[in-house]
Design a protein around this motif. Structure first.
Motif, PDB file in Angstrom:
ATOM      1  N   MET A   1      61.839  90.705 -37.758  1.00 42.63           N
ATOM      2  CA  MET A   1      63.082  89.925 -37.800  1.00 42.63           C
ATOM      3  C   MET A   1      63.125  89.102 -39.078  1.00 42.63           C
ATOM      4  SD  MET A   1      62.499  86.587 -35.397  1.00 42.63           S
ATOM      5  CE  MET A   1      61.017  85.578 -35.600  1.00 42.63           C
ATOM      6  N   ARG A   2      64.339  88.820 -39.539  1.00 40.63           N
ATOM      7  CA  ARG A   2      64.503  87.975 -40.712  1.00 40.63           C
ATOM      8  C   ARG A   2      64.444  86.502 -40.305  1.00 40.63           C
ATOM      9  NH1 ARG A   2      69.740  88.791 -43.668  1.00 40.63           N
ATOM     10  NH2 ARG A   2      70.518  88.310 -41.585  1.00 40.63           N
ATOM     11  N   VAL A  18      62.211  85.615 -45.274  1.00 38.03           N
ATOM     12  CA  VAL A  18      60.978  86.354 -45.031  1.00 38.03           C
ATOM     13  C   VAL A  18      61.182  87.288 -43.837  1.00 38.03           C
ATOM     14  CG1 VAL A  18      59.538  84.481 -45.942  1.00 38.03           C
ATOM     15  CG2 VAL A  18      60.053  84.567 -43.481  1.00 38.03           C
ATOM     16  N   ASP A  19      60.250  88.192 -43.671  1.00 38.76           N
ATOM     17  CA  ASP A  19      60.256  89.094 -42.511  1.00 38.76           C
ATOM     18  C   ASP A  19      59.104  88.695 -41.604  1.00 38.76           C
ATOM     19  OD1 ASP A  19      61.125  91.228 -40.942  1.00 38.76           O
ATOM     20  OD2 ASP A  19      59.636  92.573 -41.825  1.00 38.76           O
ATOM     21  N   ARG A  20      59.422  88.431 -40.339  1.00 34.82           N
ATOM     22  CA  ARG A  20      58.414  88.016 -39.369  1.00 34.82           C
ATOM     23  C   ARG A  20      58.369  89.011 -38.214  1.00 34.82           C
ATOM     24  NH1 ARG A  20      57.535  81.762 -38.074  1.00 34.82           N
ATOM     25  NH2 ARG A  20      56.964  81.032 -40.158  1.00 34.82           N
ATOM     26  N   PRO A  21      57.241  89.096 -37.527  1.00 31.30           N
ATOM     27  CA  PRO A  21      57.170  90.001 -36.373  1.00 31.30           C
ATOM     28  C   PRO A  21      58.177  89.594 -35.299  1.00 31.30           C
ATOM     29  CG  PRO A  21      54.977  89.285 -37.052  1.00 31.30           C
ATOM     30  CD  PRO A  21      55.957  88.439 -37.810  1.00 31.30           C
ATOM     31  N   ALA A  22      58.758  90.577 -34.639  1.00 31.61           N
ATOM     32  CA  ALA A  22      59.664  90.300 -33.533  1.00 31.61           C
ATOM     33  C   ALA A  22      58.900  89.651 -32.384  1.00 31.61           C
ATOM     34  CB  ALA A  22      60.326  91.583 -33.063  1.00 31.61           C
ATOM     35  N   GLU A  23      59.571  88.778 -31.642  1.00 30.57           N
ATOM     36  CA  GLU A  23      58.946  88.104 -30.508  1.00 30.57           C
ATOM     37  C   GLU A  23      59.268  88.836 -29.209  1.00 30.57           C
ATOM     38  OE1 GLU A  23      59.610  83.932 -30.365  1.00 30.57           O
ATOM     39  OE2 GLU A  23      59.152  83.606 -32.476  1.00 30.57           O
ATOM     40  N   GLN A  24      58.497  88.524 -28.182  1.00 26.66           N
ATOM     41  CA  GLN A  24      58.684  89.146 -26.867  1.00 26.66           C
ATOM     42  C   GLN A  24      58.771  88.060 -25.804  1.00 26.66           C
ATOM     43  OE1 GLN A  24      59.047  92.479 -26.532  1.00 26.66           O
ATOM     44  NE2 GLN A  24      58.751  92.721 -28.759  1.00 26.66           N
ATOM     45  N   ALA A  25      59.619  88.288 -24.810  1.00 23.44           N
ATOM     46  CA  ALA A  25      59.708  87.351 -23.691  1.00 23.44           C
ATOM     47  C   ALA A  25      58.404  87.389 -22.904  1.00 23.44           C
ATOM     48  CB  ALA A  25      60.880  87.713 -22.787  1.00 23.44           C
ATOM     49  N   LYS A  26      57.807  86.219 -22.685  1.00 22.93           N
ATOM     50  CA  LYS A  26      56.571  86.150 -21.903  1.00 22.93           C
ATOM     51  C   LYS A  26      56.300  84.706 -21.522  1.00 22.93           C
ATOM     52  CE  LYS A  26      53.593  85.828 -25.998  1.00 22.93           C
ATOM     53  NZ  LYS A  26      52.418  86.399 -26.704  1.00 22.93           N
ATOM     54  N   ASP A  27      55.401  84.529 -20.575  1.00 24.17           N
ATOM     55  CA  ASP A  27      54.985  83.186 -20.140  1.00 24.17           C
ATOM     56  C   ASP A  27      56.172  82.332 -19.714  1.00 24.17           C
ATOM     57  OD1 ASP A  27      52.346  83.883 -20.769  1.00 24.17           O
ATOM     58  OD2 ASP A  27      52.575  83.190 -22.842  1.00 24.17           O
ATOM     59  N   GLY A  28      57.155  82.960 -19.030  1.00 25.97           N
ATOM     60  CA  GLY A  28      58.293  82.211 -18.541  1.00 25.97           C
ATOM     61  C   GLY A  28      59.341  81.882 -19.581  1.00 25.97           C
ATOM     62  N   ARG A  29      59.256  82.489 -20.757  1.00 27.35           N
ATOM     63  CA  ARG A  29      60.193  82.213 -21.844  1.00 27.35           C
ATOM     64  C   ARG A  29      61.129  83.402 -22.043  1.00 27.35           C
ATOM     65  NH1 ARG A  29      58.635  77.984 -25.118  1.00 27.35           N
ATOM     66  NH2 ARG A  29      59.548  78.900 -27.004  1.00 27.35           N
ATOM     67  N   ALA A  30      62.405  83.105 -22.266  1.00 30.29           N
ATOM     68  CA  ALA A  30      63.404  84.150 -22.496  1.00 30.29           C
ATOM     69  C   ALA A  30      63.446  84.503 -23.978  1.00 30.29           C
ATOM     70  CB  ALA A  30      64.774  83.667 -22.047  1.00 30.29           C
TER      71      ALA A  30
END
Length: 336
Positions: A1-2, A18-30
């Motif tokens: 992701m940008r 910059v380009d950063r790794p995409a995030e994933q929903a986990k640990d109760g976070r959307a």
């Protein structure tokens, strides 16, 4: 992701795409796909290295204290996929990476559903710079404001000035006064419905307040400008009035005549959101979104920049001092 980040303190040019790794929903976070992010003076203060290091995460840091977007993976938040939300809180842009990016994860306490009929841009503008929220909480939680009181909110084009002018009106203020540093901005503000705007290029603040209040002064000052207006704003208080310092777009230092506080039996406060319980602040945001849906508020937007022009967006807000909020469109397809 940008994303936009700065890796060291300095000028606007330190803001890099910059380009950063995409995030994933986990640990109760959307997982939220962001559409617009706010640009605020606090972002500038942190990036420039003018805020105490103990109050924020060291670089590298993604700025941005708030945004709007759509839930693409609810995680454990209980929100439905596709829900449009305001994203705020949790130290975004201060203690953790902020909202100047295409997506992020957030817990349920950071997410507020946007009512039907309210666009993403308007919802983001409502909370950009925290002016509307600060005004509502100051007037309802911090000071003894009551319908019929008079209010001064310097800087009509800024988030605190504009937010206070509108919120104070909705809460029953009998007179709301603001200021503009230039004649063209004063004319623009009056055309937008702000009736009592003092043109500081033609009249001093105490003179304008005395004219509009028949010499009495105002009951409340909610000040997001400070700097050279600090002393004149306090001098504009009526006997028993309250001054609340919320921001400092005009500078962090000013000169005060102490007798303006003593002889007027005035009260002075400094305000930050940490003074307010989280549930109270959340309830305030919900109320403001409902007022926006009902047409009771109008958070003007000065300009929307694409994410890659974040440095220019920050410069425009700080140096050009536009009438209205500055936003970032985090996806190119949403740029206006």
């Amino acid at each position: 992701m940008r994303a936009i980040e700065f890796r060291r303190y300095g000028g606007y040019e330190e803001l890099r795409l910059v380009d950063r790794p995409a995030e994933q929903a986990k640990d109760g976070r959307a997982l939220i796909e962001l559409s617009h992010a706010e640009v605020s003076p606090a972002d500038n203060t942190i990036r420039a290295g003018r805020m105490a290091a103990s109050l924020h995460k060291s670089p590298p840091l993604v700025p941005g204290g708030g945004a709007v977007g759509t839930v693409v993976d609810p995680g454990g938040t209980g929100l439905a996929e596709g829900t449009r939300v305001v994203v705020a809180g949790g130290g975004l842009g201060w203690l953790v990476d902020g909202t100047w990016r295409e997506q992020l994860t957030a817990d349920a306490a950071q997410l507020m559903p946007i009512p039907d009929g309210v666009g993403d841009e308007a919802a983001c503008a409502l909370f950009a710079g925290a002016g509307f929220s600060a005004a509502y909480l100051v007037l309802t939680q911090l000071i003894d404001f009551a319908p019929g009181h008079t209010v001064l909110a310097p800087g009509v084009g800024g988030s605190v000035g504009m937010g206070t002018a509108q919120v104070a009106r909705e809460l029953g203020a009998s007179l709301v006064i603001s200021t503009a540093s230039r004649t063209d901005k004063a004319v623009q503000a009056r055309a937008a419905g702000y009736r009592h705007v003092i043109d500081l290029s033609r009249e001093s603040l105490p003179e304008g307040v005395a004219r509009l209040t028949e010499g009495r002064g105002v009951d409340v000052v909610v000040d997001g400008v400070a700097g050279p207006l600090l002393g004149p704003a306090i001098a504009s208080l009526a006997h028993g009035g309250s001054y609340v310092g919320v921001g400092y777009s005009g500078g962090t230092e000013g000169t005060v005549n102490i007798t303006d506080l003593i002889w007027k039996n005035a009260k002075a406060y400094g305000y930050t959101f940490t003074m307010i319980p989280r549930d109270v602040a959340r309830a305030a945001r919900k109320t403001l979104l409902e007022w926006l849906r009902d047409g009771r508020l109008d958070p003007a937007i000065a300009r929307i920049f694409p994410l890659e022009q974040a440095a220019e967006a920050q410069r425009h807000l700080i140096e050009d001092r536009p009438f209205g909020r500055v936003l970032l469109a985090t996806h190119a397809k949403r740029v206006q």
